[in-house]
Design a protein around this motif. Structure first.
Motif, mmCIF file in Angstrom:
data_model
loop_
_atom_site.group_PDB
_atom_site.id
_atom_site.type_symbol
_atom_site.label_atom_id
_atom_site.label_comp_id
_atom_site.label_asym_id
_atom_site.label_seq_id
_atom_site.Cartn_x
_atom_site.Cartn_y
_atom_site.Cartn_z
ATOM 1 N N LYS A 214 0.829 -1.224 0.000
ATOM 2 C CA LYS A 214 0.000 0.000 0.000
ATOM 3 C C LYS A 214 0.861 1.270 0.000
ATOM 4 O O LYS A 214 0.529 2.251 -0.654
ATOM 5 C CB LYS A 214 -1.015 -0.059 1.137
ATOM 6 C CG LYS A 214 -0.802 0.696 2.337
ATOM 7 C CD LYS A 214 -2.047 0.655 3.220
ATOM 8 C CE LYS A 214 -1.592 0.958 4.633
ATOM 9 N NZ LYS A 214 -2.616 0.915 5.617
ATOM 10 N N TYR A 215 2.001 1.239 0.702
ATOM 11 C CA TYR A 215 2.861 2.432 0.734
ATOM 12 C C TYR A 215 3.626 2.591 -0.575
ATOM 13 O O TYR A 215 3.811 3.696 -1.082
ATOM 14 C CB TYR A 215 3.820 2.368 1.917
ATOM 15 C CG TYR A 215 3.075 2.429 3.232
ATOM 16 C CD1 TYR A 215 2.446 3.605 3.635
ATOM 17 C CD2 TYR A 215 2.954 1.298 4.035
ATOM 18 C CE1 TYR A 215 1.721 3.659 4.818
ATOM 19 C CE2 TYR A 215 2.237 1.345 5.230
ATOM 20 C CZ TYR A 215 1.618 2.517 5.609
ATOM 21 O OH TYR A 215 0.896 2.577 6.766
ATOM 22 N N ARG B 122 2.629 1.543 -3.514
ATOM 23 C CA ARG B 122 1.674 2.007 -4.538
ATOM 24 C C ARG B 122 1.443 3.509 -4.410
ATOM 25 O O ARG B 122 1.341 4.224 -5.405
ATOM 26 C CB ARG B 122 0.358 1.217 -4.394
ATOM 27 C CG ARG B 122 -0.734 1.582 -5.350
ATOM 28 C CD ARG B 122 -0.317 1.513 -6.824
ATOM 29 N NE ARG B 122 -0.314 0.189 -7.407
ATOM 30 C CZ ARG B 122 0.485 -0.183 -8.419
ATOM 31 N NH1 ARG B 122 1.347 0.646 -8.952
ATOM 32 N NH2 ARG B 122 0.430 -1.397 -8.904
ATOM 33 N N ARG B 123 1.417 3.978 -3.173
ATOM 34 C CA ARG B 123 1.136 5.397 -2.938
ATOM 35 C C ARG B 123 2.231 6.307 -3.496
ATOM 36 O O ARG B 123 1.959 7.369 -4.036
ATOM 37 C CB ARG B 123 1.023 5.624 -1.421
ATOM 38 C CG ARG B 123 0.070 6.712 -1.041
ATOM 39 C CD ARG B 123 -0.011 6.846 0.463
ATOM 40 N NE ARG B 123 -0.923 5.915 1.101
ATOM 41 C CZ ARG B 123 -0.958 5.685 2.424
ATOM 42 N NH1 ARG B 123 -0.111 6.292 3.224
ATOM 43 N NH2 ARG B 123 -1.823 4.854 2.929
ATOM 44 N N CYS C 67 -2.971 -7.696 -0.319
ATOM 45 C CA CYS C 67 -2.092 -7.186 -1.389
ATOM 46 C C CYS C 67 -2.925 -6.734 -2.589
ATOM 47 O O CYS C 67 -2.648 -5.698 -3.196
ATOM 48 C CB CYS C 67 -1.077 -8.249 -1.809
ATOM 49 S SG CYS C 67 0.120 -8.604 -0.519
ATOM 50 N N ASN D 109 -6.043 -5.662 -2.553
ATOM 51 C CA ASN D 109 -6.732 -4.417 -2.198
ATOM 52 C C ASN D 109 -5.778 -3.231 -2.150
ATOM 53 O O ASN D 109 -6.166 -2.092 -2.376
ATOM 54 C CB ASN D 109 -7.435 -4.559 -0.838
ATOM 55 C CG ASN D 109 -8.593 -5.538 -0.926
ATOM 56 O OD1 ASN D 109 -9.102 -5.800 -2.018
ATOM 57 N ND2 ASN D 109 -8.997 -6.119 0.206
ATOM 58 N N ALA D 110 -4.511 -3.513 -1.855
ATOM 59 C CA ALA D 110 -3.518 -2.427 -1.764
ATOM 60 C C ALA D 110 -2.982 -2.036 -3.128
ATOM 61 O O ALA D 110 -2.192 -1.099 -3.239
ATOM 62 C CB ALA D 110 -2.376 -2.864 -0.853
#
Ligand SMILES: Cc1ncc(COP(=O)(O)OP(=O)(O)O)c(N)n1
Ligand SMILES: Cc1nc(C(=O)O)sc1CCOP(=O)(O)O
Ligand SMILES: [Mg+2]
Length: 200
Positions: free
Chosen positions: A90-91, A93-94, A115, A117-118
């Motif tokens: 998630k980080y 991807r951000r 994973c 969902n992230a």
């Protein structure tokens, strides 16, 4: 010819030997090439990645870097593969550049869903067999593979000691492709091995 994809992962064999093999097998249709190297100096690793990047661009094969977002940011590659002990999807991807391919290892349905969902693009799921490339890889059961398959929509690459002769129906049915290192990069006839994977 089947529709399963082949995901090739570099190993610790001499780099020049691997390059020779890659020149022969990348034109056969390889979905991704992952640079997996845990012990080289920065200088050596960046030099190897540079050489792989030229080859991958030539054959239009996305180059994925294992573990290291810092390396991804300073090289011409297309993606990163993240395990449970690496930065969370998630980080990454951000903060990642747009369209960076993000792959993740999943050994449970819960992690697979997390994973996906992230924002992961694919999962590496295994190990199905003992692996000489990664001696301590934790094995998973066919039941776990089925549960992971049922819990996500993104592509799943089976991994861990896979060869064209040990892909069971259970594995075949529940994966989109095979992530492989030794069976191709340590074989005297890698072209035939790739063709055999494709002919399953
Ligand atoms: C395609 C693919 N699947 C799984 C792995 C394993 O990643 P990880 O769990 O981070 O372990 P290391 O490879 O870093 O030892 C992978 N590399 N590629
Ligand atoms: C890098 C890696 N990760 C695994 C896992 O189960 O997480 S198995 C593995 C090694 C894959 O190489 P080979 O095809 O030579 O077994
Ligand atoms: Mg890792």
């Amino acid at each position: 010819m089947n529709t399963k994809k082949i995901y090739l992962i570099t190993n610790s064999n001499p780099f020049d030997q691997q390059l020779k093999i890659l020149k022969k097998v990348l034109p056969l249709g390889i979905e991704y090439l992952q640079y997996r190297q845990k012990s080289l100096s920065w200088e050596q690793a960046l030099d190897e990645i540079h050489q792989l990047s030229i080859l991958c661009n030539l054959f239009e094969v996305p180059l994925i870097i294992n573990d290291r977002l810092d390396v991804v940011t300073i090289t011409d590659c297309q993606g990163i593969h993240l395990g449970e002990d690496d930065l969370p999807v998630k980080y990454v991807r951000r903060i990642a550049r747009p369209n960076l391919i993000i792959g993740a290892t999943a050994k449970t349905p819960e992690r697979a869903q997390l994973c996906e969902n992230a924002g992961a693009d694919y999962l590496g799921v295994g190990a199905f067999y003992q692996s000489s490339t990664k001696c301590n890889a934790k094995l998973i059961s066919h039941e776990t593979l089925k549960q992971i398959r049922a819990s996500v929509k993104i592509p799943i690459f089976g991994i861990g000691g896979l060869t064209p002769s040990n892909i069971t129906e259970d594995i075949y049915e529940h994966v989109d492709g095979f992530a492989v290192s030794d069976a191709i990069l340590s074989n005297a006839d890698p072209v035939t091995v790739v063709k055999n994977f494709k002919a399953l």
